[in-house]
Write an enzyme that holds these catalytic residues in place. Sequence first.
Site, PDB file in Angstrom:
ATOM      1  N   LYS A 115       0.884  -1.172   0.000  1.00  0.00           N
ATOM      2  CA  LYS A 115       0.000   0.000   0.000  1.00  0.00           C
ATOM      3  C   LYS A 115       0.925   1.226   0.000  1.00  0.00           C
ATOM      4  CE  LYS A 115      -2.995   3.183   1.469  1.00  0.00           C
ATOM      5  NZ  LYS A 115      -2.039   4.281   1.219  1.00  0.00           N
ATOM      6  N   CYS A 166      13.650  10.650   7.327  1.00  0.00           N
ATOM      7  CA  CYS A 166      13.588  10.298   8.757  1.00  0.00           C
ATOM      8  C   CYS A 166      14.955  10.382   9.401  1.00  0.00           C
ATOM      9  CB  CYS A 166      13.060   8.876   8.928  1.00  0.00           C
ATOM     10  SG  CYS A 166      11.467   8.650   8.168  1.00  0.00           S
TER      11      CYS A 166
HETATM   12  C1  SIN Z   1      13.822   7.526   5.340  1.00  0.00           C
HETATM   13  O1  SIN Z   1      13.898   8.720   5.454  1.00  0.00           O
HETATM   14  O2  SIN Z   1      12.859   6.906   5.794  1.00  0.00           O
HETATM   15  C2  SIN Z   1      14.865   6.711   4.629  1.00  0.00           C
HETATM   16  C3  SIN Z   1      16.143   7.401   4.448  1.00  0.00           C
HETATM   17  C4  SIN Z   1      17.259   6.522   3.944  1.00  0.00           C
HETATM   18  O3  SIN Z   1      17.048   5.377   3.551  1.00  0.00           O
HETATM   19  O4  SIN Z   1      18.389   6.996   3.948  1.00  0.00           O
END
Ligand code: SIN
Length: 515
Positions: free
Chosen positions: A209, A318
């Site tokens: 999804k 993230c």
């Molecule tokens: C993410 O921001 O969720 C992934 C970042 C990454 O794989 O470097």
Amino acid sequence: MAAKSGIKEIAGAAGQVLNLIAAPRYGGHLRPRQKTNVQTRNLINGEWRDAPSGATFEVTNPATDEVIAKVPNGGAEQAKAAIAAARAALPGWRALPAAERAAPLARLADLMLEQREALATLLTREQGKPLAESRGEISYAASFITWAAEEAKRVYGETVPSSRPDQRILVLRQPVGVVAAITPWNFPSAMITRKLGPALAAGCTMIVKPAEQTPLSAFAIAELALQAGIPAGVLNIITGDAAAIGQVIFADPTVRKVSFTGSTEVGQKLMVAAAANVVRLSLELGGHAPFLVFDDANIDAAVSGAIKSKFRNAGQTCVCPNRFFVQAGVYDEFVAKLAAALEPMQIGSGLDEGVSVGPLIDDAAVAKVRDHIDDARSHGATLRLGGKIFSPAAGLTERFCQPTVLENVNTSMKVSHEETFGPVAPVRRFTHEAEAIELANDSPYGLASYFYTRDNARLWRVAEALEYGIVGANDGGPSTAQAPFGGVKMSGIGREGGRYVMHEYLDIKYVSIGL
Ligand code: SIN
């Protein structure tokens, strides 16, 4: 050898196929023209299907608000059909020797690299990031599949010495079964393949999804998966009503594993939902990464690491640093060099040459970033650079945020506690190493962290003291398919990448053999 593609795009009308035509060249030789049909329908049991109700929603370019496609607003019925298809495909796929599952996966990675230019263009159109970053993401995405296809052949069991002479102990690793992946908009390709690669390689079948903002990259990968020979039902993609689809996923005992990348708030809800059928979870959730610069650091390296980690995807990752802590002796030099390096960065549509900062994904993201900047300033922060959210050219939306550096930051501000998800670097001064560690660890999140030092003893001490799943020690870009990616504390559960990732999709079975 990397492919160069000449691309022609024919934008599709509502519900139609988007044709991305690429003519890859290898070493100067033009290969036969390839055509990748990017579907705008859900993939269930190898068939492209509209929502039974005919309902659709629009996918738009965040830089321009141009409607790129309309895709099915699927719901419970399609989720059930997708799970049924994955269940039916499981016995055949699981029974294949690992090498036979690895072969179509390796072909899929090759196809993605052959079609890199077309896939990257599509990704930039629906997500906004600069084309150079999208090209990088497609290679990154393919690398997860390649890695998993190789690891599939090395899923080892164990024999263990027994304390009984009449017993032999055998430990087997077997695929968990049907897997659901719920993926985010910030890496529309890589966050799918990071799950799809190991799940399929392990012998699981799956439903994906994708985020509502970026489903087209998912459809494009699925189309290539069919071309690569992944059998019908092994991979299913459904877009639509997240709540309705989620409800079906967690209510159906067939689904034995859910892998999610997204916010901590949603991750917490999924943990509650998973309790009903005691479903295994992998959660890659929010972060609030600290970035420490010590007096003994190479400041130029620290500045380039800061730019690489903080301003990738306009700060929408993230693992982006959210809190910069710089030791007093190098504070002025670091901030001056950071601001000087950021100032010339070109802001605009990711499709335009030379642009390195694209738009924020949507108006909610804009509101959050604006709120964080305003809140920091109202609590005494000063703007060293940027701070404006604006439209950089006629025809572009007002979703572009200047690379921003905030000084005089303190803990009363939202930027000190919440993930901003924008190109904003709040900088604070520290005096001692112990103080820096305490500031860095003062967070309920524990995904990524970064620090710069040239002192070897300090490098070990700080790396060991940081309460984070990922530590970039003199490295602003630690993410790679070969290494375990994931967090501690409220940043999640489980690891993606490295040899650890296969275990996320394998159950352990103990066989006791009586002699
Ligand atoms: C993410 O921001 O969720 C992934 C970042 C990454 O794989 O470097």
